[in-house]
Design a protein around this motif. Structure first.
Motif, PDB file in Angstrom:
ATOM      1  N   TRP A   1     -34.915  53.706  -0.749  1.00  0.00           N
ATOM      2  CA  TRP A   1     -34.621  52.901   0.428  1.00  0.00           C
ATOM      3  C   TRP A   1     -35.803  52.911   1.387  1.00  0.00           C
ATOM      4  O   TRP A   1     -35.655  52.623   2.564  1.00  0.00           O
ATOM      5  CB  TRP A   1     -33.382  53.432   1.132  1.00  0.00           C
ATOM      6  CG  TRP A   1     -32.106  53.063   0.459  1.00  0.00           C
ATOM      7  CD1 TRP A   1     -31.944  52.368  -0.704  1.00  0.00           C
ATOM      8  CD2 TRP A   1     -30.791  53.351   0.922  1.00  0.00           C
ATOM      9  NE1 TRP A   1     -30.624  52.223  -0.990  1.00  0.00           N
ATOM     10  CE2 TRP A   1     -29.893  52.809  -0.015  1.00  0.00           C
ATOM     11  CE3 TRP A   1     -30.296  54.015   2.027  1.00  0.00           C
ATOM     12  CZ2 TRP A   1     -28.515  52.919   0.137  1.00  0.00           C
ATOM     13  CZ3 TRP A   1     -28.932  54.127   2.174  1.00  0.00           C
ATOM     14  CH2 TRP A   1     -28.043  53.577   1.234  1.00  0.00           C
ATOM     15  N   LEU A   2     -36.989  53.214   0.895  1.00  0.00           N
ATOM     16  CA  LEU A   2     -38.162  53.325   1.740  1.00  0.00           C
ATOM     17  C   LEU A   2     -38.413  52.064   2.557  1.00  0.00           C
ATOM     18  O   LEU A   2     -38.807  52.149   3.721  1.00  0.00           O
ATOM     19  CB  LEU A   2     -39.389  53.657   0.893  1.00  0.00           C
ATOM     20  CG  LEU A   2     -40.674  53.951   1.652  1.00  0.00           C
ATOM     21  CD1 LEU A   2     -40.472  55.119   2.611  1.00  0.00           C
ATOM     22  CD2 LEU A   2     -41.794  54.258   0.683  1.00  0.00           C
ATOM     23  N   ALA A   3     -38.148  50.896   1.994  1.00  0.00           N
ATOM     24  CA  ALA A   3     -38.374  49.643   2.716  1.00  0.00           C
ATOM     25  C   ALA A   3     -37.460  49.510   3.932  1.00  0.00           C
ATOM     26  O   ALA A   3     -37.763  48.770   4.863  1.00  0.00           O
ATOM     27  CB  ALA A   3     -38.175  48.459   1.785  1.00  0.00           C
ATOM     28  N   ARG A   4     -36.355  50.242   3.939  1.00  0.00           N
ATOM     29  CA  ARG A   4     -35.408  50.168   5.055  1.00  0.00           C
ATOM     30  C   ARG A   4     -35.701  51.175   6.173  1.00  0.00           C
ATOM     31  O   ARG A   4     -35.049  51.150   7.208  1.00  0.00           O
ATOM     32  CB  ARG A   4     -33.987  50.407   4.559  1.00  0.00           C
ATOM     33  CG  ARG A   4     -33.438  49.287   3.731  1.00  0.00           C
ATOM     34  CD  ARG A   4     -31.983  49.536   3.453  1.00  0.00           C
ATOM     35  NE  ARG A   4     -31.386  48.458   2.692  1.00  0.00           N
ATOM     36  CZ  ARG A   4     -30.079  48.323   2.534  1.00  0.00           C
ATOM     37  NH1 ARG A   4     -29.256  49.200   3.053  1.00  0.00           N
ATOM     38  NH2 ARG A   4     -29.617  47.323   1.830  1.00  0.00           N
TER      39      ARG A   4
ATOM     40  N   LEU B   1     -32.682  54.343   9.231  1.00  0.00           N
ATOM     41  CA  LEU B   1     -32.488  53.492   8.073  1.00  0.00           C
ATOM     42  C   LEU B   1     -31.796  52.209   8.523  1.00  0.00           C
ATOM     43  O   LEU B   1     -30.714  52.251   9.119  1.00  0.00           O
ATOM     44  CB  LEU B   1     -31.625  54.221   7.041  1.00  0.00           C
ATOM     45  CG  LEU B   1     -31.556  53.649   5.655  1.00  0.00           C
ATOM     46  CD1 LEU B   1     -32.929  53.696   4.987  1.00  0.00           C
ATOM     47  CD2 LEU B   1     -30.567  54.422   4.825  1.00  0.00           C
ATOM     48  N   ALA B   2     -32.422  51.061   8.242  1.00  0.00           N
ATOM     49  CA  ALA B   2     -31.840  49.770   8.611  1.00  0.00           C
ATOM     50  C   ALA B   2     -30.621  49.488   7.740  1.00  0.00           C
ATOM     51  O   ALA B   2     -30.481  50.012   6.638  1.00  0.00           O
ATOM     52  CB  ALA B   2     -32.869  48.665   8.453  1.00  0.00           C
TER      53      ALA B   2
ATOM     54  N   THR C   1     -35.876  42.298   8.584  1.00  0.00           N
ATOM     55  CA  THR C   1     -34.778  42.565   9.507  1.00  0.00           C
ATOM     56  C   THR C   1     -35.327  43.325  10.708  1.00  0.00           C
ATOM     57  O   THR C   1     -36.522  43.596  10.799  1.00  0.00           O
ATOM     58  CB  THR C   1     -33.658  43.368   8.809  1.00  0.00           C
ATOM     59  OG1 THR C   1     -32.525  43.430   9.663  1.00  0.00           O
ATOM     60  CG2 THR C   1     -34.101  44.772   8.446  1.00  0.00           C
ATOM     61  N   ARG C   2     -34.476  43.657  11.618  1.00  0.00           N
ATOM     62  CA  ARG C   2     -34.856  44.474  12.776  1.00  0.00           C
ATOM     63  C   ARG C   2     -34.076  45.782  12.730  1.00  0.00           C
ATOM     64  O   ARG C   2     -32.944  45.830  12.270  1.00  0.00           O
ATOM     65  CB  ARG C   2     -34.558  43.751  14.083  1.00  0.00           C
ATOM     66  CG  ARG C   2     -35.469  42.572  14.303  1.00  0.00           C
ATOM     67  CD  ARG C   2     -35.563  42.247  15.787  1.00  0.00           C
ATOM     68  NE  ARG C   2     -36.536  41.210  16.026  1.00  0.00           N
ATOM     69  CZ  ARG C   2     -37.827  41.446  16.258  1.00  0.00           C
ATOM     70  NH1 ARG C   2     -38.273  42.670  16.288  1.00  0.00           N
ATOM     71  NH2 ARG C   2     -38.661  40.456  16.467  1.00  0.00           N
ATOM     72  N   CYS C   3     -34.690  46.832  13.244  1.00  0.00           N
ATOM     73  CA  CYS C   3     -34.050  48.136  13.308  1.00  0.00           C
ATOM     74  C   CYS C   3     -32.883  48.071  14.294  1.00  0.00           C
ATOM     75  O   CYS C   3     -33.052  47.615  15.427  1.00  0.00           O
ATOM     76  CB  CYS C   3     -35.065  49.181  13.753  1.00  0.00           C
ATOM     77  SG  CYS C   3     -34.333  50.819  14.008  1.00  0.00           S
ATOM     78  N   PRO C   4     -31.712  48.532  13.887  1.00  0.00           N
ATOM     79  CA  PRO C   4     -30.563  48.501  14.797  1.00  0.00           C
ATOM     80  C   PRO C   4     -30.689  49.519  15.941  1.00  0.00           C
ATOM     81  O   PRO C   4     -30.014  49.373  16.952  1.00  0.00           O
ATOM     82  CB  PRO C   4     -29.380  48.845  13.892  1.00  0.00           C
ATOM     83  CG  PRO C   4     -29.959  49.531  12.707  1.00  0.00           C
ATOM     84  CD  PRO C   4     -31.353  49.028  12.566  1.00  0.00           C
TER      85      PRO C   4
END
Length: 53
Positions: free
Chosen positions: A23-26, A34-35, A41-44
């Motif tokens: 999940w490195l891309a997240r 972790l997104a 996307t944007r980080c929540p």
């Protein structure tokens, strides 16, 4: 076990489900959270943009 004996460990069915291997891309580059979805996307947590590389 002799040289002609079958390897029973490989006869088991593959595991199903679970988490993806990577999940490195997240991972947010700014805060490390972790997104919820794959980039882009944007980080929540901090709002940083995660881009698809």
């Amino acid at each position: 076990m002799g040289p002609d004996a079958p390897d029973r460990r490989s006869a088991r069915p593959d595991d199903e489900g679970g988490d993806p291997a990577c999940w490195l891309a997240r991972v947010c580059p700014e805060c490390g959270r972790l997104a919820d979805e794959d980039p882009p996307t944007r980080c929540p947590a901090c709002g940083a943009e995660l881009t698809a590389d």
